[in-house]
Design a protein around this motif. Structure first.
Motif, PDB file in Angstrom:
ATOM      1  N   LEU A  36       0.798  -1.224   0.000  1.00 58.03           N
ATOM      2  CA  LEU A  36       0.000   0.000   0.000  1.00 58.03           C
ATOM      3  C   LEU A  36       0.830   1.272   0.000  1.00 58.03           C
ATOM      4  CD1 LEU A  36      -2.782  -0.948   2.582  1.00 58.03           C
ATOM      5  CD2 LEU A  36      -3.049  -0.671   0.131  1.00 58.03           C
ATOM      6  N   HIS A  37       1.974   1.249   0.659  1.00 57.40           N
ATOM      7  CA  HIS A  37       2.747   2.474   0.832  1.00 57.40           C
ATOM      8  C   HIS A  37       3.179   3.080  -0.496  1.00 57.40           C
ATOM      9  CE1 HIS A  37       2.908   0.505   4.717  1.00 57.40           C
ATOM     10  NE2 HIS A  37       3.333   1.625   5.268  1.00 57.40           N
ATOM     11  N   ILE A  38       3.764   2.268  -1.357  1.00 54.42           N
ATOM     12  CA  ILE A  38       4.242   2.789  -2.628  1.00 54.42           C
ATOM     13  C   ILE A  38       3.079   3.192  -3.520  1.00 54.42           C
ATOM     14  CG2 ILE A  38       4.375   0.547  -3.788  1.00 54.42           C
ATOM     15  CD1 ILE A  38       6.814   3.548  -4.098  1.00 54.42           C
ATOM     16  N   LEU A  39       1.949   2.507  -3.380  1.00 58.27           N
ATOM     17  CA  LEU A  39       0.764   2.881  -4.157  1.00 58.27           C
ATOM     18  C   LEU A  39       0.225   4.241  -3.711  1.00 58.27           C
ATOM     19  CD1 LEU A  39      -1.059  -0.575  -4.259  1.00 58.27           C
ATOM     20  CD2 LEU A  39       0.359   0.472  -6.043  1.00 58.27           C
ATOM     21  N   LEU A  40       0.231   4.494  -2.408  1.00 54.35           N
ATOM     22  CA  LEU A  40      -0.198   5.804  -1.921  1.00 54.35           C
ATOM     23  C   LEU A  40       0.756   6.903  -2.385  1.00 54.35           C
ATOM     24  CD1 LEU A  40      -1.574   5.492   1.742  1.00 54.35           C
ATOM     25  CD2 LEU A  40      -2.798   6.165  -0.317  1.00 54.35           C
ATOM     26  N   ILE A  41       2.050   6.576  -2.441  1.00 56.32           N
ATOM     27  CA  ILE A  41       3.030   7.550  -2.953  1.00 56.32           C
ATOM     28  C   ILE A  41       2.697   7.899  -4.407  1.00 56.32           C
ATOM     29  CG2 ILE A  41       5.430   7.817  -3.685  1.00 56.32           C
ATOM     30  CD1 ILE A  41       5.232   8.309  -0.790  1.00 56.32           C
ATOM     31  N   LEU A  42       2.375   6.876  -5.211  1.00 57.38           N
ATOM     32  CA  LEU A  42       2.011   7.124  -6.605  1.00 57.38           C
ATOM     33  C   LEU A  42       0.715   7.932  -6.692  1.00 57.38           C
ATOM     34  CD1 LEU A  42       2.831   3.632  -8.175  1.00 57.38           C
ATOM     35  CD2 LEU A  42       4.162   5.747  -8.371  1.00 57.38           C
ATOM     36  N   GLY A  43      -0.237   7.630  -5.808  1.00 53.73           N
ATOM     37  CA  GLY A  43      -1.473   8.406  -5.770  1.00 53.73           C
ATOM     38  C   GLY A  43      -1.204   9.850  -5.391  1.00 53.73           C
ATOM     39  N   LEU A  44      -0.276  10.056  -4.463  1.00 56.00           N
ATOM     40  CA  LEU A  44       0.122  11.408  -4.062  1.00 56.00           C
ATOM     41  C   LEU A  44       0.749  12.155  -5.237  1.00 56.00           C
ATOM     42  CD1 LEU A  44       0.674  13.593  -1.910  1.00 56.00           C
ATOM     43  CD2 LEU A  44       2.742  12.328  -1.289  1.00 56.00           C
ATOM     44  N   LEU A  45       1.608  11.462  -5.977  1.00 56.34           N
ATOM     45  CA  LEU A  45       2.261  12.070  -7.138  1.00 56.34           C
ATOM     46  C   LEU A  45       1.236  12.473  -8.196  1.00 56.34           C
ATOM     47  CD1 LEU A  45       4.788  12.827  -8.745  1.00 56.34           C
ATOM     48  CD2 LEU A  45       4.918  10.444  -9.530  1.00 56.34           C
ATOM     49  N   SER A  46       0.263  11.589  -8.471  1.00 53.02           N
ATOM     50  CA  SER A  46      -0.745  11.909  -9.483  1.00 53.02           C
ATOM     51  C   SER A  46      -1.584  13.109  -9.050  1.00 53.02           C
ATOM     52  CB  SER A  46      -1.653  10.702  -9.735  1.00 53.02           C
ATOM     53  OG  SER A  46      -2.500  10.450  -8.636  1.00 53.02           O
ATOM     54  N   THR A  47      -1.877  13.206  -7.753  1.00 53.32           N
ATOM     55  CA  THR A  47      -2.660  14.332  -7.239  1.00 53.32           C
ATOM     56  C   THR A  47      -1.887  15.639  -7.353  1.00 53.32           C
ATOM     57  OG1 THR A  47      -3.695  12.805  -5.662  1.00 53.32           O
ATOM     58  CG2 THR A  47      -4.016  15.150  -5.270  1.00 53.32           C
ATOM     59  N   ILE A  48      -0.591  15.575  -7.072  1.00 50.65           N
ATOM     60  CA  ILE A  48       0.254  16.772  -7.207  1.00 50.65           C
ATOM     61  C   ILE A  48       0.274  17.255  -8.657  1.00 50.65           C
ATOM     62  CG2 ILE A  48       2.652  17.578  -7.124  1.00 50.65           C
ATOM     63  CD1 ILE A  48       3.015  15.875  -4.612  1.00 50.65           C
ATOM     64  N   LEU A  49       0.420  16.322  -9.594  1.00 55.18           N
ATOM     65  CA  LEU A  49       0.462  16.697 -11.011  1.00 55.18           C
ATOM     66  C   LEU A  49      -0.852  17.327 -11.460  1.00 55.18           C
ATOM     67  CD1 LEU A  49       2.338  13.585 -12.486  1.00 55.18           C
ATOM     68  CD2 LEU A  49       3.252  15.900 -12.116  1.00 55.18           C
ATOM     69  N   ILE A  50      -1.977  16.754 -11.014  1.00 59.29           N
ATOM     70  CA  ILE A  50      -3.275  17.335 -11.372  1.00 59.29           C
ATOM     71  C   ILE A  50      -3.439  18.700 -10.716  1.00 59.29           C
ATOM     72  CG2 ILE A  50      -5.782  17.042 -11.218  1.00 59.29           C
ATOM     73  CD1 ILE A  50      -5.305  14.009 -11.297  1.00 59.29           C
ATOM     74  N   GLY A  51      -2.956  18.833  -9.474  1.00 59.29           N
ATOM     75  CA  GLY A  51      -3.018  20.119  -8.788  1.00 59.29           C
ATOM     76  C   GLY A  51      -2.191  21.177  -9.499  1.00 59.29           C
ATOM     77  N   MET A  52      -1.010  20.810  -9.973  1.00 60.34           N
ATOM     78  CA  MET A  52      -0.165  21.761 -10.701  1.00 60.34           C
ATOM     79  C   MET A  52      -0.817  22.163 -12.020  1.00 60.34           C
ATOM     80  SD  MET A  52       3.619  20.138  -9.902  1.00 60.34           S
ATOM     81  CE  MET A  52       4.502  21.394 -10.847  1.00 60.34           C
ATOM     82  N   SER A  53      -1.577  21.229 -12.612  1.00 59.83           N
ATOM     83  CA  SER A  53      -2.271  21.568 -13.860  1.00 59.83           C
ATOM     84  C   SER A  53      -3.381  22.584 -13.623  1.00 59.83           C
ATOM     85  CB  SER A  53      -2.859  20.299 -14.497  1.00 59.83           C
ATOM     86  OG  SER A  53      -3.988  19.842 -13.782  1.00 59.83           O
ATOM     87  N   GLN A  54      -3.797  22.729 -12.341  1.00 62.08           N
ATOM     88  CA  GLN A  54      -4.817  23.710 -11.981  1.00 62.08           C
ATOM     89  C   GLN A  54      -4.199  25.067 -11.627  1.00 62.08           C
ATOM     90  OE1 GLN A  54      -8.316  22.919 -11.985  1.00 62.08           O
ATOM     91  NE2 GLN A  54      -7.423  21.167 -13.074  1.00 62.08           N
ATOM     92  N   GLY A  55      -2.863  25.165 -11.766  1.00 61.91           N
ATOM     93  CA  GLY A  55      -2.189  26.427 -11.500  1.00 61.91           C
ATOM     94  C   GLY A  55      -1.644  26.578 -10.097  1.00 61.91           C
ATOM     95  N   ILE A  56      -1.619  25.521  -9.321  1.00 64.85           N
ATOM     96  CA  ILE A  56      -1.083  25.592  -7.957  1.00 64.85           C
ATOM     97  C   ILE A  56       0.399  25.219  -8.006  1.00 64.85           C
ATOM     98  CG2 ILE A  56      -1.328  24.774  -5.580  1.00 64.85           C
ATOM     99  CD1 ILE A  56      -4.176  23.971  -6.255  1.00 64.85           C
ATOM    100  N   GLY A  57       1.223  26.071  -7.455  1.00 62.92           N
ATOM    101  CA  GLY A  57       2.661  25.837  -7.485  1.00 62.92           C
ATOM    102  C   GLY A  57       3.066  24.655  -6.627  1.00 62.92           C
ATOM    103  N   PHE A  58       4.182  24.023  -7.000  1.00 59.90           N
ATOM    104  CA  PHE A  58       4.663  22.861  -6.246  1.00 59.90           C
ATOM    105  C   PHE A  58       4.993  23.234  -4.806  1.00 59.90           C
ATOM    106  CE2 PHE A  58       8.062  20.078  -4.688  1.00 59.90           C
ATOM    107  CZ  PHE A  58       7.439  18.850  -4.821  1.00 59.90           C
TER     108      PHE A  58
END
Length: 475
Positions: A36-58
C-alpha cells in the motif's frame, strides 16, 4: 498562488484526481500485489500533477503535504504508544491471563455467545481482529466442530467479536486511524461508537444465545483449549493481579484522562507487573516495549497472539498514515475535496441522508480498494470539512467511517481482511457473513437512528442518544 487564489477546480478534474488514486490502488493491490505504501506515494504524485495543472505551485502543494502531516502528528504518536502498551502487557502476562481465564469459563450451553464474548475481549485487549481470528478464533472453530455446530455460525461469532475490539479498543490501529482521519479525539470517537455498538452488541448476544441453545446438550472438544491454557500456565505467572494494567487503562479512560497519558500509565503498570510477577529484567521489559514480546512457546497457536507488540510493529501503520495525511493535505489545498463534497452534498438535506451516504461510500471505497485502512482514510479526509460546516462533531464522522469500513471490510471476500479471515477460519466469507451479526447491525442501526433523529452529535451540544428537535443538516 494558494487554492483560494486559484480558480476552483471543476468537478471533473476533482473526480479525476480521486479516480486516479482509486485506480492506482486497485490495480496495484489486485493485479500487481504491491504494498500500500508505494501505491499511496504514486497516488500522491498523481494528485500533485493534477493540482499543478490547476495552476497551484509545487511549493504550495509541498507545504500542504507538511501541513497535513503536522495536523495528524499528535494523534499519530498514539500509534507508537499502542506498540509500547501491547509489548508491555504481553510481557506482564496481562493479555495471556485474560485469555486464560476467559477460556476457563466456557461451556456447551452458552458456547456461541461465549465465543463472541471471548473474541470481543481478546480483540479489545490486543486491538487486532487479525490476531484474534488467528488465535482465539481458531480455538473456537475447533470447539464448535466438536459440538457439531455449523462452522458458519461459529465463524460469524468469531468475526463479530474480532471486529468489536478492532473498532472499540483504544489500542487498535483502525480506531486511532479513524479518529486521526476525521480529526476527532480518540476517546470522543470511542464514546461516539458506543451509541450504536452497544445496541448492536446486545442484539447479537441474544441472537447467538438463541442459535447456540440448539447445541446445549453437546460435548466440547477441548483439545485446542487445553493446549492454549496449558501453554499459558507454563509460560506465565497467571496470578489475577497481572490483569491490573488492563483495568488501570480502563479506569483512566472512564476518567477521561488524555489518551497519551493513559497509555503511558498503562504501559508503566504493565512494566511493573512484568518485573514483579514474571521475573523480567528491566532490559527485557524495555526491549519488549520496542520490539515486542519475543519468547516463543513453541506452540504456533499461542505464539501468533503473544509474539507481537512493540514500537517497531507499528511502523507499517505509522508510515501508511504519514503518507495518507500528506495526500489529504494536497487534496484539500488543491480544492478537490471541497468540489467533490459540494457536488455530493447538493442532494443531501438531512442528517439521515448524510449518515447513509458516508456509510455507503465508506463500504464502497473499502471494497473498491480492497483495504479497510484506505476506506477509513479516504472517507475521513473527504468528509471532514463537510461535517465541520454542517455543525456535526468529528467523532460522528469517525464513527461512521468505522461502521462503513471496519465493520464491513471482513464481509467482503476480496479485501485483505476478508481474505485473511476466510482463509484462517476455513469458512467462505459469504457463508459466515449472515451470522456476523455485529458487523452489519452496527451500520444498519446507525442509519435507522439517524433517520429517527437519534445518535446525532451537533457541535456545542452534549452527546445524547435522543437528539431532540433536529436542525436541518444543510443549515
Amino acid at each position: 498562488m494558494s487554492s483560494s487564489e486559484c480558480k476552483a477546480p471543476s468537478f471533473g478534474s476533482s473526480f479525476l484526481a480521486l479516480i486516479a488514486i482509486i485506480a492506482i490502488l486497485m490495480v496495484g493491490i489486485l493485479v500487481f500485489h504491491v504494498d500500500l505504501h508505494i501505491l499511496l506515494i504514486l497516488g500522491l504524485l498523481s494528485t500533485i500533477l493534477i493540482g499543478m495543472s490547476q495552476g497551484i505551485g509545487f511549493g504550495k502543494l509541498s507545504d500542504a503535504m507538511a501541513g497535513g502531516v503536522t495536523r495528524g502528528l499528535p494523534a499519530m504518536f498514539i500509534f507508537i504508544l499502542i506498540g509500547v502498551l501491547i509489548g508491555s502487557w504481553i510481557s506482564a502476562g496481562t493479555v495471556p491471563a485474560l485469555m486464560y481465564y476467559g477460556l476457563k469459563v466456557i461451556s456447551p450451553s452458552i458456547f456461541l455467545p461465549m465465543a463472541f464474548l471471548l473474541c470481543s475481549l481478546t480483540s479489545l485487549c490486543t486491538g487486532t481482529s487479525w490476531g484474534t481470528a488467528g488465535t482465539m478464533g481458531v480455538a473456537m472453530m475447533g470447539m464448535g466442530m466438536g459440538l457439531g455446530m455449523p462452522p458458519a455460525w461459529v465463524a460469524g461469532a468469531v468475526v463479530s467479536g474480532a471486529v468489536f475490539g478492532d473498532k472499540m479498543s483504544p489500542i487498535s490501529d483502525t480506531t486511532v486511524l479513524a479518529s486521526v482521519s476525521a480529526g476527532a479525539d480518540l476517546y470522543d470517537h470511542i464514546k461516539a461508537m458506543l451509541y450504536t455498538t452497544v445496541p448492536a452488541f446486545t442484539i447479537a448476544i441474544v441472537l447467538y444465545t438463541i442459535l447456540g441453545l440448539q447445541y446445549a446438550g453437546g460435548e466440547l472438544d477441548l483439545k485446542d483449549v487445553d493446549l492454549i491454557t496449558s501453554t499459558l500456565e507454563k509460560s506465565f505467572n497467571l496470578n489475577p493481579l497481572v490483569m491490573l494494567p488492563f483495568f488501570v487503562l480502563l479506569g483512566l479512560s472512564l476518567m477521561k484522562v488524555p489518551a497519551t497519558a493513559a497509555m503511558f500509565i498503562g504501559a508503566l503498570a504493565g512494566s511493573l507487573v512484568g518485573l514483579i510477577f514474571q521475573g523480567m529484567s528491566i532490559a527485557q521489559v524495555l526491549t519488549a516495549m520496542n520490539y515486542g514480546y519475543s519468547t516463543a512457546s513453541g506452540i504456533p497457536l499461542v505464539d501468533k497472539i503473544l509474539m507481537r507488540g512493540g514500537i517497531q510493529s507499528m511502523m507499517w501503520t505509522f508510515s501508511l498514515s504519514f503518507i495518507a495525511l500528506a495526500l489529504g493535505g494536497v487534496l484539500e489545498e488543491a480544492g478537490f475535496l471541497k468540489t467533490l463534497i459540494n457536488g455530493l452534498m447538493v442532494r443531501i438535506h438531512s442528517a439521515g441522508a448524510l449518515v447513509f451516504t458516508v456509510i455507503v461510500t465508506s463500504t464502497i471505497s473499502t471494497a473498491a480498494m480492497a483495504e479497510v485502512y484506505l476506506g477509513i482514510i479516504l472517507n475521513g479526509t473527504v468528509y471532514k470539512k463537510c461535517f465541520e460546516e454542517k455543525g456535526l462533531k468529528p467523532a460522528m464522522l469517525s464513527r461512521l467511517t468505522e461502521e462503513g469500513s471496519t465493520c464491513m471490510g471482513s464481509m467482503i471476500p476480496w479485501t485483505t481482511m476478508g481474505a485473511f479471515i476466510a482463509g484462517t477460519l476455513g469458512v467462505a466469507t459469504w457463508d459466515y457473513a449472515p451470522f456476523a451479526f455485529l458487523n452489519y447491525l452496527t451500520p444498519l442501526l446507525s442509519i435507522i437512528f439517524a433517520y429517527l433523529g437519534m445518535a446525532i452529535f451537533w457541535q456545542g451540544q452534549p452527546n445524547r442518544f435522543f437528539s431532540g428537535k433536529r436542525p436541518p443538516v444543510d443549515r
